[in-house]
Scaffold this motif. Sequence first.
Motif, mmCIF file in Angstrom:
data_model
loop_
_atom_site.group_PDB
_atom_site.id
_atom_site.type_symbol
_atom_site.label_atom_id
_atom_site.label_comp_id
_atom_site.label_asym_id
_atom_site.label_seq_id
_atom_site.Cartn_x
_atom_site.Cartn_y
_atom_site.Cartn_z
ATOM 1 N N GLN A 40 0.794 -1.111 0.005
ATOM 2 C CA GLN A 40 0.024 0.216 -0.110
ATOM 3 C C GLN A 40 0.801 1.145 0.048
ATOM 4 N N GLU A 42 3.428 4.149 -0.961
ATOM 5 C CA GLU A 42 3.437 4.707 -2.518
ATOM 6 C C GLU A 42 4.785 4.077 -3.186
ATOM 7 N N LEU A 45 3.406 0.768 -5.122
ATOM 8 C CA LEU A 45 2.362 0.864 -5.880
ATOM 9 C C LEU A 45 2.649 0.149 -7.191
ATOM 10 N N LEU A 78 -5.492 -0.767 -0.510
ATOM 11 C CA LEU A 78 -4.834 -1.334 -1.732
ATOM 12 C C LEU A 78 -5.781 -0.853 -2.735
ATOM 13 N N ALA A 81 -6.021 2.650 -3.460
ATOM 14 C CA ALA A 81 -4.674 3.387 -4.049
ATOM 15 C C ALA A 81 -4.193 2.804 -5.233
ATOM 16 N N MET A 82 -4.916 1.819 -5.744
ATOM 17 C CA MET A 82 -4.767 1.379 -7.125
ATOM 18 C C MET A 82 -5.677 2.206 -8.078
ATOM 19 N N LYS A 85 -4.302 5.294 -9.379
ATOM 20 C CA LYS A 85 -3.412 5.415 -10.341
ATOM 21 C C LYS A 85 -3.820 4.729 -11.793
#
Length: 190
Positions: A40, A42, A45, A78, A81-82, A85
Amino acid sequence: MHVLVSFLRNCLNHQDEKIVAYCCMVLSTCLNPQRIKELQEEHNLNTVLAILKAYRRHSESEWVFLIVTNHLLKCPELVKAMYAKLSNQERTLLLELILSEIDGNNLDISEEMAKFLSNCFREKCQAVLNLASTVNSDNEEALVIVRLLDVLCEVTSNTGQLQCLQACPDLLEAVVSKYKIHTLKNAMTI
């Protein structure tokens, strides 16, 4: 450790399906709750994104599928965060995976995940309404919103998970108000 992560990321990006599969076997064996937490961060990632891209290229690979479904999708932080991006095409793929796992009763949506998905939908639901009224709209963004709606609908069909979305009362309010605004704009242009 950084050299190993970089090596695994290179293997995940390799065109040879066997190299990707072997890499995923190793990753699957190594993943545990602590390592998922580390993913998780940065700086890690890119590894997660490489796993998802490997799945996109080699969706028939059982090992990539297992990593995504057994580890990545089960961690709301997660997924958040994914999602931030990913491109619209990749978001669609991620949402389709989530939908298939919910549909197969392999994934329970937490309240945190339900709020995240409903917020994503709430923020972008205008894209679907715009699709109907404009010629040059972003079809990929609208497809993401439709997949978000599919996931939210699937969550509501399960009484055990319905409570997660009922904790998001502003979802319905936002959709109805955006629909009213869209309808009013269209009436003014006629």
